[in-house]
Enzyme design. Structure first.
Site, PDB file in Angstrom:
ATOM      1  N   GLU A  67       0.817  -2.311   4.042  1.00  0.00           N
ATOM      2  CA  GLU A  67       1.538  -1.112   4.068  1.00  0.00           C
ATOM      3  C   GLU A  67       2.795  -1.215   4.194  1.00  0.00           C
ATOM      4  O   GLU A  67       3.457  -2.363   4.786  1.00  0.00           O
ATOM      5  CB  GLU A  67       0.867  -0.176   5.136  1.00  0.00           C
ATOM      6  CG  GLU A  67       1.008   1.289   4.696  1.00  0.00           C
ATOM      7  CD  GLU A  67       0.147   2.172   5.515  1.00  0.00           C
ATOM      8  OE1 GLU A  67       0.364   3.473   5.097  1.00  0.00           O
ATOM      9  OE2 GLU A  67      -0.523   1.802   6.342  1.00  0.00           O
TER      10      GLU A  67
ATOM     11  N   HIS B 192       0.842  -1.256   0.103  1.00  0.00           N
ATOM     12  CA  HIS B 192       0.098   0.042  -0.108  1.00  0.00           C
ATOM     13  C   HIS B 192       0.816   1.206  -0.122  1.00  0.00           C
ATOM     14  O   HIS B 192       1.628   1.383   1.038  1.00  0.00           O
ATOM     15  CB  HIS B 192      -0.900  -0.073   1.160  1.00  0.00           C
ATOM     16  CG  HIS B 192      -1.908   1.191   1.400  1.00  0.00           C
ATOM     17  ND1 HIS B 192      -3.063   1.270   0.539  1.00  0.00           N
ATOM     18  CD2 HIS B 192      -1.695   2.182   1.969  1.00  0.00           C
ATOM     19  CE1 HIS B 192      -3.631   2.146   0.884  1.00  0.00           C
ATOM     20  NE2 HIS B 192      -2.886   2.968   1.769  1.00  0.00           N
TER      21      HIS B 192
ATOM     22  N   ASP C  75      -1.292  -9.761  -0.566  1.00  0.00           N
ATOM     23  CA  ASP C  75      -0.269  -8.882  -1.199  1.00  0.00           C
ATOM     24  C   ASP C  75      -1.195  -7.932  -2.393  1.00  0.00           C
ATOM     25  O   ASP C  75      -1.302  -8.132  -3.560  1.00  0.00           O
ATOM     26  CB  ASP C  75       0.684  -9.570  -1.930  1.00  0.00           C
ATOM     27  CG  ASP C  75       1.622  -8.678  -2.716  1.00  0.00           C
ATOM     28  OD1 ASP C  75       1.876  -7.345  -2.181  1.00  0.00           O
ATOM     29  OD2 ASP C  75       2.284  -8.977  -3.849  1.00  0.00           O
TER      30      ASP C  75
END
EC number: 3.2.1.4
Length: 711
Positions: free
Chosen positions: A578, A521, A569
């Protein structure tokens, strides 16, 4: 840990962190192509532990074979059944091939006809990761153009947040309404995570870890690997170690966040700066058009500044005395301001546009800052603050869940344990013992699991991979303090976990391993959303399994997951996938530690200076006795010994004589008795064991004395 606690450690309450992730539910969701034979997909060090976890329903030992790149079998043996592994929800066995010390690429471990991903065995295994994990911070720099010659053409970009349209810039940032009536130049620093905010409490611990990695390497005599012109930073060639150049970029930002003299709360630090609303995804930093805001000062942020700046004053002084003086002055001002304002807490509700990083307990930050100031200055004021703190004797400074931005007492303990200071010898011994005890707790946790992860079953929350890495740092420090190789072994096994030996058979580090994370992310590294943008650069650590499932992608795709398998993922899974500076900082620390040559404990690895004879004296249907003879084949006397081996047939030691013998899984540790601790050159000591067995009784094939292989 409660769901609230798991969010608290990263500061992103679910209700305000949804972003645009609902748009991502129909996107591409990468599913790792796993094998039942889980290995470190990068590889193993020749003299390090080499273990694999095999997912199987079989309850009987299985045959394993290690093949080199040409297909030749170079080692073989039997697995050890472990049965149910609670965190992963899997039934597993362990394959141990540490005794093989050949080198090469393209090795494959085959168990019962199933092959692992290929991996290497080489001494320079971690050199690339040492560089890439540290380069993550250059990629995350705010306020400077990212140079293609250093970062690669895909990652080059203009400077972010310098006031060049459409940016509003970080050079003259106003406060939130009611916080202050002036603007502040807070350019520079590192973007915190996948967003483009900058947070003092996360910056403090991240900077501390980056600088501490150099401080540790200097003690170990391996700091040249982090020296000038060793990393990809624009300051290379300036006579300052590159790792310190990188840390300085954040340190300068942290000091810019200090409230100026003459203003209300002078000396305090603003808690954070970020966009007024959550930055859209994807958005390149220089294209962010939102207004930026300073958030009210906090005691926690102020003490993070004090601690990081005091460490700066100590470590930077041989290279830049002017910066060291500025850092120490900032640290002193921050300490004084925090004492005058000891309960300015950052609220959990301040979460519009960025993480709250709320923290209602700051006694641990006071302890950490006092420890750094005392280690740097030796002054009685800071010593008294250390010794009068409840954290100085508290067993809670280290927890099974690791240290973190909201739990910093352990950092103070590590500094006091490793940096020379004037505390009484008895006090130092207790502090160092607390580090070792914490490390032993992590070792025990690892021994009870099929994947040897240094976090408990209920520890899979937001950023769990950093929890594993932080606990590995504690074990590495214990190894430095004791010289015992078992801690380094545990650190390397923790790296195995991050690099593929885990419940989903995936490396969590971009660019490392056959199946590695690639869609973390991030606002700019957003290839999954926009093909013109890059995936995250190599060396970026994903947050890892999070059983709370705190984003829509995780909730839809991972319902019912076992704690250690709650990861996907996908760029939309911000709660599992993240990136963050405080996650990459311990990864960089560990990569530098693992890459050390000579390695471990501040000195070279022990060399073989022993020979072992293992003889089964008697065996029956469900038991046996054996004599172990240990000979000192070196030229120096041994004073105190620790012999280790692994049983290949599932044998269990039930009693012993002439030595203290313990067992965890297949691994056995024998310590000397008081009367036979000394072994002169050429002399032999013997001890006996009695054990249980189940049909098979193969003898151990490899022994190690204090980490060095015996003949």
């Amino acid at each position: 840990m409660s769901a609230f606690d798991s969010v608290r450690r990263h500061g992103r309450p679910l209700a305000t962190a949804l972003l645009a992730s609902s748009l991502l539910l129909g996107g591409l969701l990468a599913t790792p192509a796993t094998t039942a034979v889980r290995v470190n997909q990068v590889g193993y060090l020749p003299d390090g532990p080499k273990r694999a976890t095999v997912v199987t329903s079989s309850t009987q030992s299985l045959t394993w074979q290690l093949r080199n790149a040409s297909g030749t079998v170079v080692a073989s043996g039997s697995t050890v059944p472990r049965g149910a592994d609670a965190p992963s929800g899997q039934s597993v066995q362990l394959a141990e091939f540490s005794s093989y010390q050949g080198t090469g690429t393209g090795y494959v471990l085959s168990v019962d006809g199933r092959d692992s991903d290929p991996f290497d065995i080489r001494a320079n295994l971690y050199d690339g990761l040492r560089s890439d994990a540290m380069a993550f911070f250059y990629h995350q720099r705010s306020g400077v153009a990212i140079d293609a010659s250093l970062a690669g053409s895909a990652y080059a970009r203009p400077a972010g947040h310098l006031g060049v349209s459409p940016n509003k810039g970080d050079t003259s940032v106003p406060c939130q309404s009611g916080v202050c009536d002036y603007t502040q130049d807070v350019r520079g620093g590192w973007y915190d995570a996948g967003d483009q905010g900058k947070y003092v409490v996360n910056g403090g611990i991240s900077t501390w870890l980056v600088v501490n990695s150099f401080e540790r390497a200097k003690r170990a005599g391996t700091d040249a690997a982090l020296g000038d012109s060793t990393l990809r930073v624009p300051e290379r060639g300036n006579g300052v170690p590159d790792v310190l150049d990188e840390a300085r970029w954040e340190l300068e930002f942290l000091m810019r966040m200090q409230v100026p003299a003459g203003k209300p709360y002078a000396g305090m630090a603003f808690h954070k700066i970020h966009d007024a609303a959550w930055t859209g995804i994807p958005t390149r930093p220089d294209q962010d058009a939102q207004p930026r805001e300073l958030h009210r000062p906090s005691t926690a942020a102020t003490l993070n500044l004090a601690a990081a700046a005091a460490q700066c004053a100590r470590v930077f002084r041989p290279y830049d005395s002017a910066l060291a003086d500025r850092c120490l002055a900032a640290a002193r001002r921050a300490w004084t301001a925090a004492q005058a304002n000891p309960s300015m807490y950052a609220p959990d509700s301040d979460s519009t546009g960025g993480g709250a990083y709320g923290d209602g307990q700051v006694t641990d930050e006071f302890y950490w800052a006092a420890a750094e100031l005392y280690a740097t200055t030796g002054e009685s004021t800071y010593r008294d603050a250390v010794t009068s703190s409840s954290w100085h004797t508290s067993a809670g400074a280290f927890t099974p869940y690791g240290f973190g931005w909201a739990d910093t007492a352990a950092l103070g303990r590590i500094t006091l344990a490793t940096v020379p200071n004037g505390l009484p010898a008895s006090d130092l011994a207790r502090i160092r013992s607390s580090v070792v005890s914490a490390a032993d707790g992590h070792l025990s946790t690892m021994a009870g699991q099929g994947y040897a992860v240094p976090i408990p079953k209920d520890g899979y929350f937001w950023g769990s991979n950093s929890e594993a890495a932080d606990n590995a740092v504690v074990m590495a420090v214990a190894g430095e303090l004791t010289g015992e190789a078992r801690y380094r072994t545990a650190v390397l096994e923790s790296m195995d976990y991050l690099l593929g030996r885990n419940a989903i058979g995936q490396s969590y580090v971009t660019g490392y391993g056959e199946t590695s994370s690639r869609n973390q992310h991030h606002r700019f590294w957003a290839h999954q959303l926009d093909a013109s943008l890059p995936n995250p650069p190599a060396g970026s650590l994903a947050g890892g399994p999070n059983s709370a499932l705190q984003d829509p992608v995780a909730q839809e795709k991972l319902a019912g997951c076992a704690p250690a398998a709650c990861y996907i993922d996908d760029i939309g899974s911000y709660s599992t996938n993240e990136v963050a500076i405080n996650w990459n900082a311990p990864l960089a620390w560990l990569a530098a530690y693992a890459a050390d040559r000579p390695a471990g404990g501040g000195g070279p690895q022990p060399t073989a200076s022993c020979a072992v004879t293992y003889k089964v004296d008697n065996a029956w249907s469900d038991g046996f006795t054996a004599t172990v003879a240990l000979k000192n084949t070196g030229t120096s006397a041994v004073d105190g010994w620790r012999l280790t081996w692994s049983y290949p047939g599932g044998q269990r030691v039930t009693s012993a004589w002439n030595a203290t013998v313990t067992q965890s899984g297949a691994d056995v540790v024998a310590h000397n008795a008081d009367w036979n601790r000394a072994i002169a050159p050429g002399a032999t000591v013997s001890f006996g064991v009695q054990g249980s067995l189940s049909g098979r009784n193969p003898s151990p094939t490899a022994f190690a004395l204090d980490g060095g292989a015996c003949d």
